[in-house]
Enzyme design. Structure first.
Site, PDB file in Angstrom:
ATOM      1  CG  HIS A 192      -2.282   0.563   0.927  1.00 58.53           C
ATOM      2  ND1 HIS A 192      -2.474   1.687   0.144  1.00 58.53           N
ATOM      3  CD2 HIS A 192      -3.528   0.163   1.305  1.00 58.53           C
ATOM      4  CE1 HIS A 192      -3.768   1.950   0.059  1.00 58.53           C
ATOM      5  NE2 HIS A 192      -4.426   1.041   0.744  1.00 58.53           N
ATOM      6  CG  ASP A 229      -2.856   4.703  -3.456  1.00 58.58           C
ATOM      7  OD1 ASP A 229      -2.375   4.362  -2.356  1.00 58.58           O
ATOM      8  OD2 ASP A 229      -2.636   5.809  -3.981  1.00 58.58           O
TER       9      ASP A 229
END
Length: 539
Positions: free
Chosen positions: A512, A516
């Site tokens: 992450h 995204d």
């Protein structure tokens, strides 16, 4: 004015270097561009050239010595120039602290702080770093004994790393004077492995003062005397040479001497190595012994039967962790706990892909797998979504414009990830040939280091084992890994009607920090277009 030459940083991950060989000696005239030495980094052995002119006045790290980046490597200046201030300064002290514990003392370095000096012609051989992730090695087999003559290029030993069992050759000539690790012993990189020099040289003081980074087995630790490292040279020569007089395949402690290939062949054929007579040096079992082996028909065959465990009794076998197993545990734990993972699950319609593969494989001398198609599709999708093809650094992200796909391959000891480089530029048949070749090398422990480095994205496929879906741990420094399941026949809804269909589930694990959720989802949409309409990959 004299110039101090420090250990250079020859790769982005290099923290220390080992001088493989000096191509110049003290007193030689140096021209700008001359090759001073060959330096072994964490990735390769590279030539190091001089950017200065003058005379080589001092060598700070002898051949085989290891030091951290920016420590004193050499001094170049005018002929006869006084460099005592440079040697007695802080730079010299750092070299003594950061380099290996046994350092050859040159004429200008002799001081009261030097505990051990190397006699002329004597070379200390340390445990080499044979892979980029290797931290310790295990001596699988010694191919030379104390007292044997060594020529440059001779194979000294077979060393088990975290990735493979590799032959370690000598870069020096002389006589093998000392062995610091017995077969089966493990030691950290740069620990004392052996000493080579002129026959008859007294090296007992060197071996005694070398700080050995060995974690000895429990039975060795409990003994009051560690004869492995402190026995006098003549006695050690005798103790090592005696067992080699008898042609046998094992030692008194039951260890069997066999080449890695012979061990693998015996395991595949279910042959007990204890029943094989070795024809190699000192009774060592080699490939032809396994190929020519005829099983013994006797009561001894009962030894091959699995042991009986009474009902209700607890029982277990302990298997020592191999270096590969340790490396897998370390690297995957680091990835799992440092990279914030999240997962995206999709299911693709495989009807067109199955039809495409059938037509493609109907061409003469052509055969591709579904995995080859997925590698190609991912490589094309990554070109359109470079953020998925990225690497995280504390102060920046590196978006790779090249696409190198790592393909996870299961091996008996664990998992290896050979890399198909520039996969987006290769055809399906070229990708298929490369994956097949690398998979074979991986299972035979023949993969070269450069064939396992540089991946920007990884694919793990368990579909051939019937696994429908699973999640994987990111293979750092990648930002994502794709888990591929089996193709499953099931009812599907098409145009409002339930019809027979074939689908495949995939899971994308993302870091992450770099990828995204929306970015990962767009990548999977592009991938879906290539998989469900594979003819577009040929455009």
């Amino acid at each position: 004015m004299a110039e101090v030459i420090n250990m250079p940083r020859l790769s982005d991950t290099m923290e220390e270097g080992t001088v493989a060989s000096w191509l110049k000696k003290v007193g030689d005239k140096i021209e700008e561009g001359d090759i001073l030495a060959e330096i072994e980094t964490d990735k390769a052995t590279m030539e190091f050239e001089s950017f200065n002119e003058g005379f080589l006045l001092h060598i700070g790290i002898e051949e085989g010595g290891t030091a951290k980046v920016d420590t004193l490597l050499a001094i170049i200046g005018e002929e006869g120039e006084d460099i005592s201030d440079l040697l007695n300064g802080s730079d010299s002290e750092e070299v003594k602290e950061d380099s290996i514990d046994v350092v050859a003392v040159s004429e200008a370095e002799e001081s009261s702080e030097s505990e051990v000096g190397l006699p002329e012609g004597v070379i200390v051989v340390t445990m080499p770093r044979l892979s980029d992730t290797m931290e310790e090695g295990t001596v699988a087999t010694w191919l030379k004994n104390i007292g044997d003559a060594i020529e440059e290029g001779d194979i000294l030993a077979e060393i088990e790393t975290d990735k493979a069992t590799m032959e370690f050759e000598s870069f020096q000539s002389g006589t093998l004077l000392y062995i610091g690790l017995n077969e089966g012993d493990s030691a950290k990189v740069d620990a004392l492995l052996a000493i080579i020099g002129p026959a008859g040289t007294d090296i007992s003081n060197i071996a005694k003062n070398f700080k050995v980074g060995v974690e000895a087995p429990e039975d060795v630790k409990s003994e009051p005397k560690k004869e492995t490292h402190k026995v006098n040279l003549p006695k050690e020569s005798e103790s090592v040479s005696k067992p080699t007089v008898v042609v046998t395949t094992s030692t008194s402690n039951g260890r069997i001497f066999a080449s890695p290939l012979a061990k693998k062949m015996a395991e595949e054929k279910g042959i007990n190595l204890a029943q094989v007579n070795g024809s190699g040096e000192n009774g060592r079992i080699v490939k032809k012994d396994i190929e020519n082996f005829t099983p013994l028909v006797s009561t001894q065959s009962s030894a091959l039967v699995a042991k009986f465990v009474p009902s209700g009794q607890e029982d277990f076998d302990e298997v020592p962790n191999s270096n590969m197993r340790k490396a897998i545990a370390k690297n995957l734990a680091k990835s799992k706990f440092s990279a914030p993972h999240y997962y995206l699950n999709v299911e693709f319609d495989m009807e067109n892909a199955m039809a495409f593969r059938g037509q493609y494989n109907s061409l003469p001398d052509t055969k591709i797998s579904y995995n080859d198609m997925i590698v190609k599709a991912c490589s094309l999708a990554l070109r359109q979504h470079p953020q998925v093809n990225s690497q995280w650094f504390d102060d920046r992200m590196q978006l790779n414009n090249h696409v190198h796909i790592g393909v996870a391959v299961a091996v008996p000891d664990g998992l290896l990830v050979p890399v198909v480089k520039f996969a987006n530029e290769q055809s399906l048949t070229q990708i298929g040939a490369a994956v097949k070749e690398y998979a074979g090398k991986a299972r035979n422990k023949k993969l070269a280091l450069d064939e396992m480095e540089g991946s920007t994205f990884t694919i793990s496929n368990l579909g051939m084992f019937g696994i429908e879906s699973f999640t994987s741990i990111i293979n750092q420094p990648n930002s994502a890994i794709l888990s591929v399941g089996a193709i499953v026949s099931k009812p599907v809804v098409k145009d409002g009607a339930v019809v027979p269909g074939n689908t495949m589930k995939l899971t994308l694990a993302c870091d992450h920090r770099t990828v995204d959720g929306a970015t990962g989802s767009l990548f999977l949409q592009t991938l879906k277009g290539y998989i469900e309409n594979p003819v577009t990959m040929l455009v």
